[in-house]
Design an enzyme around this catalytic site. Structure first.
Site, PDB file in Angstrom:
ATOM      1  N   LYS B  85       0.825  -1.207   0.000  1.00 38.23           N
ATOM      2  CA  LYS B  85       0.000   0.000   0.000  1.00 38.23           C
ATOM      3  C   LYS B  85       0.860   1.258   0.000  1.00 38.23           C
ATOM      4  CE  LYS B  85      -3.988  -1.698   2.712  1.00 38.23           C
ATOM      5  NZ  LYS B  85      -5.028  -1.879   1.694  1.00 38.23           N
ATOM      6  N   GLY B 239      -8.937  -7.984   5.010  1.00 38.80           N
ATOM      7  CA  GLY B 239      -7.898  -7.287   5.754  1.00 38.80           C
ATOM      8  C   GLY B 239      -7.792  -7.855   7.144  1.00 38.80           C
TER       9      GLY B 239
END
Lengths: 192, 298
Positions: B85, B239
């Site tokens: 990310k 997640g």
């Protein structure tokens, strides 16, 4: 007579394979291209495509869904791309994937490196008059093939297209890009 | 092969990578051990992080790209693709992730945005990008910037699927609404949702986004994952839902199978048995405005 092709639909670019075979069979009335999710879907298929995807994931789902034996004993032709090429091999130095042993060849996964090393290139393929636009996406290669396996294309990294009896395997993705010459070669090879 | 005609990082190579992830589960991991567990469970890729979103929420402060050492540790641990990310607009974090060898960059609202006006100009990278979206307009703006994959934003780190559902319905409904529109109406809709008209026309013709569309942000159970698949997702990101559950290994395997058999309630029922407690979860309506992640980047 119509041709019936299945696409192993456990994970990966299944829709692209279905679309490509439908287009390749568009002029054959009565033909059918169907997703294969369980062993019983393999009955009465003339051919089966094993798509690109993650070979570890597809291998695990083949086992989980009880499809290992039915696939290893499939009587029709197999058209395998990328992860599919890994799965149809009989030698792989990676215990994370259980192969189907349909084509005698040594295959290495991710032979090009990371995704940034993925590439497209125009490839000369035996049996095709003009080069083929090939997409190598985290692709495998074969280092050696057994007797009776015809090597159709080779690049510096290794062997990337083979024909073995009724089966064909490609390290790249003929289902992407709209060029259906390899699909037609495969179907003709099966007398379909 | 004509070596001079080799081409890296083309649109089809980037979108093709995303296509190979379809029907799969991408799992957030914070170390090599979790990455291996995810791979063995059948994940198609892992997202290498320093903290899962639930812990990012709890920690507060500025959330940045993970430590490169952490990313490399995870890359070395598995054979499946590794994603990382970068902050919205932080193109240098993206350059670093690309240099480390990550297979896809997530320009993510879970991290603190670095640019409040511009997203990363993704077309100029060889590495493919995935971006979050809440509706069709956001999705098409990200694709126009070069995103090779879209995911719903949902509300990360809550274990609450309601926002992912809202966003998936908005995207799919937005595409369905284009059906039957003529050229002028499509152009008008493109202005309304602030998206390039060419991409709106492409969606109308395809009946879907021109790139792979996953779901993310609040998926905590096998049933949540199957719900998103039935609503039209091509796959899911999980997640905090796996490593914040009572039994990560069993939960990871169960979610992979639920995505594989997303239309078969009997299988989903079977894999959902005895998973123990799912992650605790948050009611998104009780979040303070500054705690909401999905409004970052539009």
């Amino acid at each position: 007579m119509g041709v019936k092709v299945g696409v192993l639909a456990l994970q990966g670019d299944v829709a692209e394979h279905i679309a490509a075979f439908r287009e390749a069979l568009a002029d054959r009335p009565g033909s059918l291209v169907v997703p294969v999710r369980q062993a019983r879907d393999l009955a009465d298929l003339d051919a089966l495509a094993i798509p690109g995807g993650e070979s570890t994931t597809i291998s695990r789902l083949i086992g989980k869904n009880g499809m290992y034996e039915p696939l290893a004993e499939f009587a029709g032709g197999v058209f395998a791309t990328c992860a599919g090429m890994v799965l149809v091999a009989d030698h792989l130095d990676d215990p994370r994937v259980r192969t189907l042993n349909l084509i005698p060849m040594h295959v290495a996964r991710n032979a090009f490196g990371r995704q940034v090393d993925s590439r497209e290139a125009f490839l000369d393929i035996a049996g095709l008059a003009d080069p083929f636009r090939a997409f190598f996406i985290r692709a495998p290669v074969a280092s050696e093939v057994g007797p009776g396996v015809e090597v159709l294309a080779r690049i510096p990294e290794g062997i990337v297209a083979v024909k073995s009896g009724r089966h064909m395997a490609f390290a790249f993705h003929p289902e992407l890009g709209g060029d259906l010459r390899l699909h037609r070669m495969f179907l003709e090879g099966l007398g379909l | 092969m004509k070596l001079e005609e080799l081409r890296f990082g083309t649109e089809l190579i980037k979108r093709g990578f995303a296509s190979m992830q379809k029907g799969g589960v991408i799992m957030d991991v914070v170390n090599a051990e979790q990455a291996q567990l995810a791979e063995e469970a059948g994940a198609v890729a892992v997202m290498a992080l320093e903290r899962v979103p639930a812990d990012i929420r709890a920690a507060g402060g500025v959330a940045r790209m993970a430590d490169p050492q952490k990313v490399v540790e995870i890359i070395d641990a598995v054979s499946i693709p590794v994603m990382g990310k970068a902050r919205i607009g932080h193109f240098v974090e993206a350059q670093i992730l690309e240099a480390l060898g990550v297979d896809m960059v997530d320009e993510s609202e879970v991290l603190t945005p670095a640019d409040e006006q511009f997203h990363i100009d993704k077309a100029h990278f060889s590495v493919p990008f995935v971006c979050g979206a809440r509706n069709l307009g956001e999705a098409l703006r990200r694709i126009n910037e070069g995103a090779a994959m879209i995911r719903t934003k949902g509300e990360a780190g809550t274990g609450n699927v309601v926002e992912a559902v809202r966003h998936m319905r908005a995207i799919m409904g937005g595409i369905r609404a284009l059906k039957g529109m003529d050229g002028q109406e499509l152009a008008d809709r493109a202005r309304e949702i602030e998206a390039p008209v060419e991409l709106v026309i492409e969606c109308a013709n395809l009946g879907r986004l021109p790139v792979v569309n996953f779901s993310a942000g609040g998926i905590a159970t096998p049933a949540d994952a199957a719900l998103m698949m039935q609503l039209g997702a091509d796959g899911v990101f999980v997640g905090s839902g796996i490593f914040k559950s009572a039994d990560p290994e069993t939960t990871a395997r169960a979610i992979v199978e639920a995505v594989n058999h997303y239309e078969d309630a009997k299988v989903i029922a079977e894999v959902s048995k005895g998973l123990g407690e799912a992650m605790k979860g948050l009611d998104v309506h009780l979040l303070r405005e500054e705690e909401v992640l999905q409004t970052r980047g539009r």
